[in-house]
Scaffold this motif. Structure first.
Motif, PDB file in Angstrom:
ATOM      1  N   UNK A   1      -1.275   3.395  -9.013  1.00 30.49           N
ATOM      2  CA  UNK A   1      -1.883   1.840  -8.830  1.00 30.49           C
ATOM      3  C   UNK A   1      -0.674   1.042  -8.284  1.00 30.49           C
ATOM      4  N   UNK A   2       0.416   1.308  -8.642  1.00 26.72           N
ATOM      5  CA  UNK A   2       1.513   0.408  -8.152  1.00 26.72           C
ATOM      6  C   UNK A   2       1.757   0.517  -6.652  1.00 26.72           C
ATOM      7  N   UNK A   3       1.556   1.722  -6.189  1.00 25.08           N
ATOM      8  CA  UNK A   3       1.703   2.089  -4.657  1.00 25.08           C
ATOM      9  C   UNK A   3       0.484   2.379  -3.987  1.00 25.08           C
ATOM     10  N   UNK A   4      -0.696   2.082  -4.597  1.00 22.29           N
ATOM     11  CA  UNK A   4      -1.838   2.007  -3.939  1.00 22.29           C
ATOM     12  C   UNK A   4      -2.080   3.425  -3.244  1.00 22.29           C
ATOM     13  N   UNK A   5      -1.765   4.480  -3.903  1.00 20.39           N
ATOM     14  CA  UNK A   5      -1.972   5.802  -3.336  1.00 20.39           C
ATOM     15  C   UNK A   5      -1.874   6.963  -4.328  1.00 20.39           C
ATOM     16  N   UNK A   6      -2.619   7.717  -4.087  1.00 22.15           N
ATOM     17  CA  UNK A   6      -2.682   9.141  -4.951  1.00 22.15           C
ATOM     18  C   UNK A   6      -2.133  10.454  -4.068  1.00 22.15           C
TER      19      UNK A   6
ATOM     20  N   UNK B   1       2.868   5.517 -24.405  1.00 25.23           N
ATOM     21  CA  UNK B   1       3.740   5.229 -23.631  1.00 25.23           C
ATOM     22  C   UNK B   1       4.273   3.911 -24.529  1.00 25.23           C
ATOM     23  N   UNK B   2       5.678   3.494 -24.521  1.00 28.41           N
ATOM     24  CA  UNK B   2       6.181   2.410 -24.998  1.00 28.41           C
ATOM     25  C   UNK B   2       6.744   2.738 -26.324  1.00 28.41           C
ATOM     26  N   UNK B   3       6.546   3.951 -26.990  1.00 32.27           N
ATOM     27  CA  UNK B   3       6.971   3.992 -28.109  1.00 32.27           C
ATOM     28  C   UNK B   3       8.413   5.056 -28.266  1.00 32.27           C
ATOM     29  N   UNK B   4       9.151   5.068 -26.992  1.00 37.38           N
ATOM     30  CA  UNK B   4      10.500   5.601 -27.160  1.00 37.38           C
ATOM     31  C   UNK B   4      10.452   7.006 -26.811  1.00 37.38           C
ATOM     32  N   UNK B   5       9.394   7.733 -26.547  1.00 43.16           N
ATOM     33  CA  UNK B   5       9.167   9.280 -26.192  1.00 43.16           C
ATOM     34  C   UNK B   5      10.086   9.357 -25.062  1.00 43.16           C
ATOM     35  N   UNK B   6       9.845   8.588 -23.980  1.00 40.55           N
ATOM     36  CA  UNK B   6      10.742   8.888 -22.832  1.00 40.55           C
ATOM     37  C   UNK B   6      12.243   8.980 -22.846  1.00 40.55           C
ATOM     38  N   UNK B   7      12.667   8.066 -23.788  1.00 37.38           N
ATOM     39  CA  UNK B   7      14.174   7.891 -24.033  1.00 37.38           C
ATOM     40  C   UNK B   7      14.595   9.033 -24.776  1.00 37.38           C
ATOM     41  N   UNK B   8      13.732   9.694 -25.799  1.00 42.12           N
ATOM     42  CA  UNK B   8      14.140  10.635 -26.470  1.00 42.12           C
ATOM     43  C   UNK B   8      14.187  11.916 -25.698  1.00 42.12           C
TER      44      UNK B   8
ATOM     45  N   UNK C   1       8.703   0.485  -9.092  1.00 46.24           N
ATOM     46  CA  UNK C   1       8.517   1.221 -10.536  1.00 46.24           C
ATOM     47  C   UNK C   1       9.593   0.440 -11.431  1.00 46.24           C
ATOM     48  N   UNK C   2       9.216  -0.953 -11.607  1.00 46.45           N
ATOM     49  CA  UNK C   2      10.150  -1.716 -12.435  1.00 46.45           C
ATOM     50  C   UNK C   2      10.493  -1.195 -13.702  1.00 46.45           C
ATOM     51  N   UNK C   3       9.450  -0.857 -14.394  1.00 48.77           N
ATOM     52  CA  UNK C   3       9.376  -0.281 -15.885  1.00 48.77           C
ATOM     53  C   UNK C   3      10.410   0.947 -15.887  1.00 48.77           C
ATOM     54  N   UNK C   4      10.202   1.722 -15.047  1.00 49.95           N
ATOM     55  CA  UNK C   4      11.022   3.049 -14.985  1.00 49.95           C
ATOM     56  C   UNK C   4      12.529   2.816 -14.534  1.00 49.95           C
ATOM     57  N   UNK C   5      12.877   1.834 -13.822  1.00 45.09           N
ATOM     58  CA  UNK C   5      14.165   1.303 -13.218  1.00 45.09           C
ATOM     59  C   UNK C   5      14.752   0.693 -14.634  1.00 45.09           C
ATOM     60  N   UNK C   6      14.080  -0.361 -15.520  1.00 49.16           N
ATOM     61  CA  UNK C   6      14.446  -0.819 -16.593  1.00 49.16           C
ATOM     62  C   UNK C   6      15.041   0.395 -17.565  1.00 49.16           C
ATOM     63  N   UNK C   7      13.878   1.463 -17.702  1.00 56.59           N
ATOM     64  CA  UNK C   7      14.304   2.240 -18.717  1.00 56.59           C
ATOM     65  C   UNK C   7      15.750   2.982 -18.380  1.00 56.59           C
TER      66      UNK C   7
END
Length: 162
Positions: free
Chosen positions: A36-41, A96-103, A128-134
């Motif tokens: 959705x962010x990149x308007x492409x599949x 998403x948002x529960x810290x699983x990616x960090x772990x 991908x701003x959320x990814x960059x922040x993480x």
């Protein structure tokens, strides 16, 4: 009582070739927001086949996260000399948002260190701003931006593992 999506009930283990089907399903669900962010599949998480995922998981240093028997997260990694190349971090949308990616990233970095890697590298799209922040919150620093075929920049980030 813990809910089925309680990240405290999380188990992280090495990724296996037999995880390929669940990992492919997970990555497709997890990357919808990116599409959705990149308007492409037309991105590898959607075009990759089961056989390609299965082949990629052979001798992979990646990890999966499970709540009960359900795979809720996955990350792939491979060693290139002293560099750990991390890719396709995918977390089920409902957790998403529960810290699983960090772990997962911490677990794959530890596995890379154990394999002799001294530095980790990953990349994401510039939008991908959320990814960059993480990634930045976990100590990754931007090293370069590369213009993609689609005109979107890929942002490469690295982190020392020693």
């Amino acid at each position: 009582m813990n809910s089925p999506a309680d990240p405290h009930d999380l188990t992280i283990r090495d990724i296996r070739e037999e995880d390929a089907g669940e990992v492919l399903t997970l990555q497709r669900a997890a990357f919808v927001q990116e599409a959705l962010i990149y308007d492409s599949i037309r991105m590898p998480p959607f075009t990759q086949t089961l056989d390609e995922v299965r082949a990629e998981l052979v001798d992979n240093l990646g990890q999966v996260a499970l709540i009960g028997h359900r795979v809720v997260g996955a990350v792939r990694a491979r060693r290139d000399a002293a560099l750990l190349l991390i890719g396709r971090l995918a977390i089920a949308p409902d957790v998403q948002g529960l810290g699983i990616g960090s772990r997962l990233l911490e677990a794959v970095e530890a596995r890379g260190r154990d394999a002799g890697c001294r530095e980790a590298e990953l990349f994401t799209g510039s939008l991908s701003e959320a990814n960059l922040r993480l990634y930045k919150s976990l100590g990754y620093r931007e090293t370069q931006r590369v213009e993609g075929d689609d005109g979107v920049e890929e942002v490469f980030l690295r982190k020392p593992l020693v």
